[in-house]
Design a protein around this motif. Sequence first.
Motif, mmCIF file in Angstrom:
data_model
loop_
_atom_site.group_PDB
_atom_site.id
_atom_site.type_symbol
_atom_site.label_atom_id
_atom_site.label_comp_id
_atom_site.label_asym_id
_atom_site.label_seq_id
_atom_site.Cartn_x
_atom_site.Cartn_y
_atom_site.Cartn_z
ATOM 1 N N MET A 273 0.833 -1.208 0.000
ATOM 2 C CA MET A 273 0.000 0.000 0.000
ATOM 3 C C MET A 273 0.862 1.251 0.000
ATOM 4 S SD MET A 273 -3.329 -0.775 2.395
ATOM 5 C CE MET A 273 -2.377 -1.022 3.904
ATOM 6 N N VAL A 274 1.913 1.236 0.827
ATOM 7 C CA VAL A 274 2.816 2.386 0.891
ATOM 8 C C VAL A 274 3.537 2.577 -0.441
ATOM 9 C CG1 VAL A 274 4.882 3.302 2.012
ATOM 10 C CG2 VAL A 274 3.112 2.175 3.378
ATOM 11 N N MET A 275 3.989 1.483 -1.051
ATOM 12 C CA MET A 275 4.690 1.578 -2.330
ATOM 13 C C MET A 275 3.800 2.151 -3.415
ATOM 14 S SD MET A 275 7.215 -1.716 -2.729
ATOM 15 C CE MET A 275 5.962 -2.941 -2.350
ATOM 16 N N ILE A 276 2.531 1.749 -3.443
ATOM 17 C CA ILE A 276 1.609 2.262 -4.458
ATOM 18 C C ILE A 276 1.479 3.774 -4.336
ATOM 19 C CG2 ILE A 276 -0.823 2.320 -5.138
ATOM 20 C CD1 ILE A 276 -0.959 -0.669 -4.539
ATOM 21 N N VAL A 277 1.320 4.261 -3.110
ATOM 22 C CA VAL A 277 1.157 5.706 -2.894
ATOM 23 C C VAL A 277 2.434 6.455 -3.251
ATOM 24 C CG1 VAL A 277 0.737 7.484 -1.160
ATOM 25 C CG2 VAL A 277 -0.610 5.377 -1.129
ATOM 26 N N VAL A 278 3.590 5.965 -2.762
ATOM 27 C CA VAL A 278 4.855 6.660 -2.995
ATOM 28 C C VAL A 278 5.208 6.695 -4.474
ATOM 29 C CG1 VAL A 278 7.345 6.564 -2.579
ATOM 30 C CG2 VAL A 278 5.758 6.185 -0.692
ATOM 31 N N ILE A 279 5.094 5.553 -5.144
ATOM 32 C CA ILE A 279 5.429 5.506 -6.572
ATOM 33 C C ILE A 279 4.495 6.397 -7.367
ATOM 34 C CG2 ILE A 279 5.577 4.017 -8.608
ATOM 35 C CD1 ILE A 279 6.399 1.748 -6.763
ATOM 36 N N TYR A 280 3.204 6.411 -7.007
ATOM 37 C CA TYR A 280 2.261 7.258 -7.732
ATOM 38 C C TYR A 280 2.610 8.734 -7.573
ATOM 39 C CZ TYR A 280 -1.938 9.863 -8.837
ATOM 40 O OH TYR A 280 -2.798 10.786 -9.364
ATOM 41 N N VAL A 281 2.930 9.160 -6.353
ATOM 42 C CA VAL A 281 3.254 10.575 -6.117
ATOM 43 C C VAL A 281 4.489 10.980 -6.914
ATOM 44 C CG1 VAL A 281 4.022 12.236 -4.384
ATOM 45 C CG2 VAL A 281 2.155 10.669 -3.854
ATOM 46 N N VAL A 282 5.542 10.148 -6.852
ATOM 47 C CA VAL A 282 6.769 10.459 -7.579
ATOM 48 C C VAL A 282 6.518 10.470 -9.083
ATOM 49 C CG1 VAL A 282 9.105 9.650 -8.107
ATOM 50 C CG2 VAL A 282 8.238 9.552 -5.754
ATOM 51 N N GLN A 283 5.849 9.453 -9.575
ATOM 52 C CA GLN A 283 5.560 9.361 -11.009
ATOM 53 C C GLN A 283 4.693 10.519 -11.467
ATOM 54 O OE1 GLN A 283 4.233 5.577 -13.471
ATOM 55 N NE2 GLN A 283 2.452 6.530 -12.559
ATOM 56 N N ASN A 284 3.695 10.889 -10.654
ATOM 57 C CA ASN A 284 2.793 11.973 -11.012
ATOM 58 C C ASN A 284 3.538 13.294 -11.159
ATOM 59 O OD1 ASN A 284 0.103 12.792 -11.575
ATOM 60 N ND2 ASN A 284 -0.004 13.759 -9.557
#
Length: 297
Positions: A273-284
Amino acid sequence: MNSLARKKRRFILLSLIVPTLLLICFVVFPAMDLVRMSFTNWDGYSPSSQFIGFDNYVSMFHNADLWQSLRNNAVYFFSHLLMIPVELAFAVLLVSKLRAAKFYKTMVFMPYIINGVAIAYAFSYFFSPINGAFDAILDVLHLGMLSQSWLSDPKIVNFVLSFVSLWRFSGYHVILFMAALQSLPQDVQEAARVDGANAWQMFKYIQIPAIMLMVDFILFDNIRGALQVFDIPFVITGGGPGYASSTFTLYTIKTAFTFSNFGLASTMAVAIMVMIVVIYVVQNKLIHGIVLKGGKG
């Protein structure tokens, strides 16, 4: 009017109560319990568990097989990420006046509505080393020397499985892009054409900025799907050979139900769950930065 406004406000509040309660009961509370469980050594069936602090998190970071599984997830992630521009190009092509466009739309979307397990079984036979259809096609094309152990070679098995995933989900993204493109105001596009904008300028300065919300959703869906992929490797290879095609979710489920370590499995679920949020924020931030820079250019 005040009475009408109060009725509208009351209707909105009542309409929000049920979904909010469902969200709290089936998302918030389970997530909180998952975090609590990640600090225990619960085996899944004992009536009690022992608090062990961050031992599960330390064990997770030192688990080589889990890191191997996460690297396998990366193959799915980058394969789908590189495919997104192609999906967008297909969508732009299909919303234009293309002959037999409805037929192409149906063919593109068809794999997504087929059951995932059925697709996995079909491709397991397709790439089978014994009378597999893919090797037979290569033989017919006199390319038999290219035949490989598609599902048992650790060097290529994840690329084969990611191809199956692309075949299944790319059409879904194309349809989403098409829906976003078709919702654009026609008068704006017509005005741009009258001003002399060519197809590339229309795409870069009008269509892309207008569908960024859909781009964000598809990027998030790519992260979520890549990190949670389960059915394709589970059915086709079972995560093998060894852990060569295992994924983070597959390893998490195996930890819980095969090794009876629900505490460690909960830790992995929290981590994903944490990885999904972190990767999305960085990618976004990266994607929006590139788009804004390109728009200024």
